[in-house]
Design an enzyme around this catalytic site. Structure first.
Site, PDB file in Angstrom:
ATOM      1  N   ASP A 320       0.822  -1.208   0.000  1.00  0.00           N
ATOM      2  CA  ASP A 320       0.000   0.000   0.000  1.00  0.00           C
ATOM      3  C   ASP A 320       0.857   1.259   0.000  1.00  0.00           C
ATOM      4  OD1 ASP A 320       0.855  -0.747   2.612  1.00  0.00           O
ATOM      5  OD2 ASP A 320      -0.513   0.724   3.472  1.00  0.00           O
ATOM      6  N   GLU A 321       0.257   2.335  -0.424  1.00  0.00           N
ATOM      7  CA  GLU A 321       0.750   3.705  -0.245  1.00  0.00           C
ATOM      8  C   GLU A 321       2.193   3.918  -0.733  1.00  0.00           C
ATOM      9  OE1 GLU A 321      -1.942   5.309   3.451  1.00  0.00           O
ATOM     10  OE2 GLU A 321      -0.078   4.294   3.965  1.00  0.00           O
TER      11      GLU A 321
END
Length: 679
Positions: A320-321
């Site tokens: 993620d991210e």
């Protein structure tokens, strides 16, 4: 005049011990609510001769589990039962309670966790296909325990139960703030008590690598601050979880959120080092370089050791991210992308994930990742964890990916229990077909650790997670919010059996905040406030780091305080009936809150840490005065002064401003009362 404390205590005692509805039917304090429950006439009275017999096939873990349940019942009742440890050798031929397991269960996805429980005046029978199902039934038995003037008893019931979803998880982040073994163990016990079966262990992030890596010792030397779990401790937790029918899935977040990795191996980063462990919170640039073979050689070594250490078939790679800044600014990476016709960073991460998936598969694991990893180039045998919304879940399931939902279950965001409880992995209006719904494995509560420490993590996870556990286990039609809150209060109290600190620790924190002076003025204030929601704490004038003090009022304040629901009901009753009792109760509450401010100001003089809360305390006094005025106007039927409504609204609007990253939670209730004043 009754004090606020006494009034709330009376309400608590009434809600906790009122087990009969107006129709005379027994109200059971079960959570999750079983699939099918029939309450029969009679009850099984517990006596000091109570024993348990285990028949069929059961593991040593189950014998230990049943022993712990017996001790919990003994502890609650004070009864001296004759059995010490239940073992295959110390197992009576017959007993008042018979547990029958058809086969040994496996702690794996898709295992049968169903059970039937029958209680009569004379005996208790618990039958399950597997001993894991019998564990779930034993937790229902403990929750059934009640008492009256005759003693302790189990009401006569017939229960047939099985989970709605196969994957019912809790993720605990131990990277941002390290959580020692005792935190993990007590939360595993609590998970088992509400029939959750997956512990997702977030073991790496920018702030630290929290597992011993013997093949790459520099990771622990440079990337952990010396705070990590040894192999022996990992195995201890795996065994502890298995003995409670809980799978353990480790997460190592890559290619972003990897600063701690790159402190030890900066040559694998997408930009030149050196790197150091991140002390701040947020999304950071350091990212693995997916275009060099050294990266995959490193992960081959890393995952070979981790896949051997963790026994569950699933391995979580995060994903993620990744903000992509280092990739965008690296000429060699950009050249690689052009050479291999990779159009964007999402495609480059898919290339990285493909390579990692092959490594994980080689070592016998299946890959799990946050929803950013979904890409047409990835095989559908991976599991997608949807955190950004229902759309991601629907997209993944439509394309044949197995998926779990975490969006709506971010417990660290301090949202109300109702919000989490009514959030469903497969809502009634889901666009998925019946065949596509089979790809939805369940869901996970996520406890991110930026703003928690071992001291207050339990109060952030529990008891709200018990309500989510019901959403994962019980039929979709079990969704009465008021009834959920009634049962949740009882279950919250029961959770203390496992050493959880969600109730116990707040008084200790208040004593520290008041410098061991009288905590009553602070308690009166803290009972009507909550920490601000979502990510607002990071944007209200305080810069939090991993070494900040998490000992302020906001850290002791609880999510979803009960008083707002209590006040709601009281105001509704007063508006409807105009009765003297409701009037007096409201008057007592508002008077207590109004008078508290002067006492709070005196407390600040001996404990300056409370100074930041002075404006909030003052606002509480002001709006409480407005509440008193409103109930008087309603009682007498008088018209207020011409400017009263405008002045009240200004006071209420001013009171909505947070102080100390907390906010007053009873403003909507007072607004409702004001709106009923005669115009």
């Amino acid at each position: 005049m009754k004090s606020l404390f006494n009034y709330i205590l009376i309400l608590f005692l009434f809600s906790s011990f009122s087990n009969l509805s107006a129709e005379g039917n027994m109200k059971l304090n079960l959570m999750p609510m079983p699939a099918n429950v029939t309450v029969n006439e009679g009850k099984f009275l517990l006596t000091p001769s109570f024993t348990i017999a285990i028949q069929g096939k059961a593991s040593d873990d189950f014998y230990s589990y049943a022993t712990r349940v017996l001790r919990r019942i003994s502890g609650r009742t004070g009864l001296f039962f004759p059995q010490d440890f239940l073992t295959k050798e110390n197992n009576p031929i017959s007993a008042p309670m018979i547990i029958n397991c058809e086969r040994l269960g496996k702690v794996e996805l898709n295992e049968d966790e169903s059970y039937t429980l029958t209680v009569t005046n004379s005996d208790i029978k618990l039958n399950a296909t597997t001993d894991i199902g019998a564990m779930r039934g034993l937790e229902t038995l403990v929750q059934l325990l009640q008492s009256d003037e005759s003693g302790y008893y189990i009401p006569a019931v017939t229960i047939e139960d099985a989970p709605r979803f196969r994957w019912r998880g809790l993720m605990i982040d131990v990277s941002r703030h390290f959580m020692p073994l005792d935190v993990i163990k007590r939360n595993l016990d609590a998970m088992a008590s509400v029939k959750m079966n997956v512990f997702h262990w977030h073991l790496s992030d920018d702030q630290g690598i929290r597992v011993e890596v013997k093949s790459l010792p520099k990771l622990n030397q440079l990337g952990s601050d010396g705070m990590y779990f040894t192999h022996e401790q990992i195995k201890e937790i795996l065994a502890y979880a298995k003995a409670r029918g809980i799978r353990v899935i480790p997460e190592f977040d890559i290619p972003g959120h990897s600063t701690a990795f790159l402190t030890a191996f900066p040559q694998l980063a997408s930009a030149p080092g050196p790197y150091k462990i991140e002390r701040n919170w947020g999304i950071f640039d350091p990212t693995f370089n997916p275009t060099i073979e050294a990266t995959y050689k490193f992960f081959d070594t890393f995952f070979k050791e981790m896949c051997a250490l963790f026994d569950d078939p699933y391995m979580h790679i995060g994903g993620d991210e990744n903000n992509g800044k280092q990739w965008n600014n690296n000429k060699e990476i950009q050249t690689f992308m052009k050479k291999h016709n990779i159009p964007d960073n999402h495609g480059l991460q898919a290339y990285f994930n493909q390579r990692i998936s092959k490594i994980i598969t080689k070592y016998g694991k299946k890959m799990v990742g946050w929803d950013e990893i979904q890409h047409p180039n990835l095989p559908t045998n991976i599991v997608i964890q949807s955190w950004r919304g229902q759309k991601g879940l629907v997209d993944a399931a439509t394309k044949g990916y197995q998926v779990i939902l975490s969006n709506g279950y971010y417990i660290d965001l301090i949202q109300p229990t109702d919000f989490h409880y009514l959030n469903d992995p497969i809502p009634f209006n889901s666009p998925l077909t019946d065949e596509q719904k089979k790809f939805v494995l369940g869901g996970e509560v996520t406890s991110w650790a930026e703003l928690v420490t071992p001291e207050n993590i339990d109060s952030r996870i529990w008891p709200r997670t018990a309500a989510v556990a019901e959403r994962f286990w019980s039929p979709q039609t079990v969704n009465d919010v008021e009834e959920m809150h009634r049962r949740l209060e009882c279950v919250s109290f029961m959770l203390e059996d496992f050493g959880l600190l969600h109730i116990k620790n707040q008084p200790m924190m208040l004593r520290r905040l008041t410098n061991n002076n009288d905590t009553a003025p602070l308690k009166t204030l803290i009972d009507v406030i909550e920490p601000v929601k979502l990510y607002a704490r990071h944007s209200q004038g305080v810069k939090y780091t991993s070494y900040s003090p998490y000992t302020r009022v906001v850290d002791a304040a609880l999510p979803d305080v009960k008083i707002k629901r209590t006040l709601d009901k009281l105001i509704e009753k007063y508006i409807a009936d105009k009765d003297e009792q409701s009037y007096n109760q409201l008057k007592d509450l508002f008077t207590t809150w109004q008078n508290n401010h002067s006492k709070f100001v005196e407390l600040i003089k001996v404990s300056p840490i409370l100074k930041e809360m002075e404006p909030l305390s003052n606002n509480l006094a002001i709006i409480s005065k407005r509440g008193l005025e409103a109930i008087e106007y309603i009682k007498k039927g008088d018209n207020p002064l011409d400017n009263w409504f405008g002045d009240v609204q200004k006071d209420l609007d001013a009171a909505k401003k947070p102080y100390g990253q907390t906010e007053i939670m009873i403003i909507p209730q007072i607004e409702k009362l004001v709106n009923k004043v005669k115009v």
